[in-house]
Scaffold this motif. Structure first.
Motif, PDB file in Angstrom:
ATOM      1  N   ALA A 117      -6.433   4.905   3.526  1.00 16.66           N
ATOM      2  CA  ALA A 117      -7.291   3.741   3.725  1.00 16.66           C
ATOM      3  C   ALA A 117      -6.820   2.542   2.908  1.00 16.66           C
ATOM      4  CB  ALA A 117      -8.729   4.079   3.364  1.00 16.66           C
ATOM      5  N   HIS A 118      -6.072   2.788   1.857  1.00 13.47           N
ATOM      6  CA  HIS A 118      -5.608   1.717   0.968  1.00 13.47           C
ATOM      7  C   HIS A 118      -4.194   1.240   1.267  1.00 13.47           C
ATOM      8  CE1 HIS A 118      -9.227   2.468  -1.286  1.00 13.47           C
ATOM      9  NE2 HIS A 118      -8.891   3.747  -1.386  1.00 13.47           N
ATOM     10  N   ARG A 119      -3.551   1.841   2.253  1.00  7.86           N
ATOM     11  CA  ARG A 119      -2.176   1.458   2.584  1.00  7.86           C
ATOM     12  C   ARG A 119      -2.182   0.250   3.514  1.00  7.86           C
ATOM     13  NH1 ARG A 119      -0.290   7.501   3.934  1.00  7.86           N
ATOM     14  NH2 ARG A 119      -0.654   8.351   1.885  1.00  7.86           N
ATOM     15  N   LYS A 120      -1.241  -0.612   3.307  1.00 11.40           N
ATOM     16  CA  LYS A 120      -1.103  -1.785   4.168  1.00 11.40           C
ATOM     17  C   LYS A 120      -0.320  -1.404   5.419  1.00 11.40           C
ATOM     18  CE  LYS A 120      -1.562  -5.025   0.512  1.00 11.40           C
ATOM     19  NZ  LYS A 120      -2.232  -6.259   0.562  1.00 11.40           N
ATOM     20  N   PRO A 121      -0.676  -1.995   6.562  1.00  7.13           N
ATOM     21  CA  PRO A 121       0.039  -1.658   7.799  1.00  7.13           C
ATOM     22  C   PRO A 121       1.482  -2.115   7.784  1.00  7.13           C
ATOM     23  CG  PRO A 121      -1.693  -3.296   8.198  1.00  7.13           C
ATOM     24  CD  PRO A 121      -1.712  -2.935   6.744  1.00  7.13           C
TER      25      PRO A 121
END
Length: 121
Positions: A117-121
Motif C-alpha cells: 500500500a505504501h509503494r509508488k506505482p
C-alpha cells in the motif's frame, strides 16, 4: 620461460571457453504453491511433521539443487507448501518419490503484503 607461460595461459583460456560452451545454463526458478489434501493433517504430531520433513529433505537431496522447499502451512485437512523449481513436473516427481500428494500445483505470480500500500506505482 615466457613461452611456457604463454602456452599455459592459452591452454587455460581454451579450456575455460570449451567448458563455457558445454555447460548447461541453470534452469530458471519459479515459485509454486502446492496444495496437498491430507485428511487429519491438523492432528499430526511434532514427530510426524519431523518424519515428513526428513523424508522430503532426503528426496530433495536426491533431486539436486534445482528444487527447494521454502516453507509449508498446515490448515485443516490440507497442507500448503511453497517450493522453488524450474517446473511443476519436478515438483510432481518430488511428491511421488516422497509419497506425498500434490493435488494442485500453481505458479505464484505475485507476493502481496501490507507494505504494498505504501509503494509508488
Amino acid at each position: 620461460m615466457f613461452k611456457r607461460l604463454i602456452t599455459t595461459l592459452a591452454l587455460a583460456a581454451w579450456t575455460c571457453a570449451a567448458l563455457a560452451q558445454s555447460a548447461k545454463p541453470a534452469p530458471a526458478m519459479q515459485r509454486f504453491l502446492i496444495e496437498r489434501e491430507m485428511p487429519g493433517a491438523y492432528k499430526m504430531t511434532p514427530e510426524e511433521f519431523r518424519d515428513a520433513a526428513a523424508k522430503s529433505n532426503a528426496v530433495l537431496r536426491e533431486l539436486g539443487p534445482d528444487i527447494q522447499w521454502v516453507h509449508s502451512y498446515v490448515a485443516g485437512d490440507k497442507v500448503y507448501c511453497v517450493y522453488q523449481a524450474p517446473s511443476a513436473a519436478l515438483i510432481r516427481e518430488h511428491a511421488e518419490r516422497a509419497g506425498f500428494p500434490a493435488n494442485k500445483i500453481t505458479p505464484i505470480s505475485a507476493v502481496l503484503d501490507p507494505t504494498i500500500a505504501h509503494r509508488k506505482p
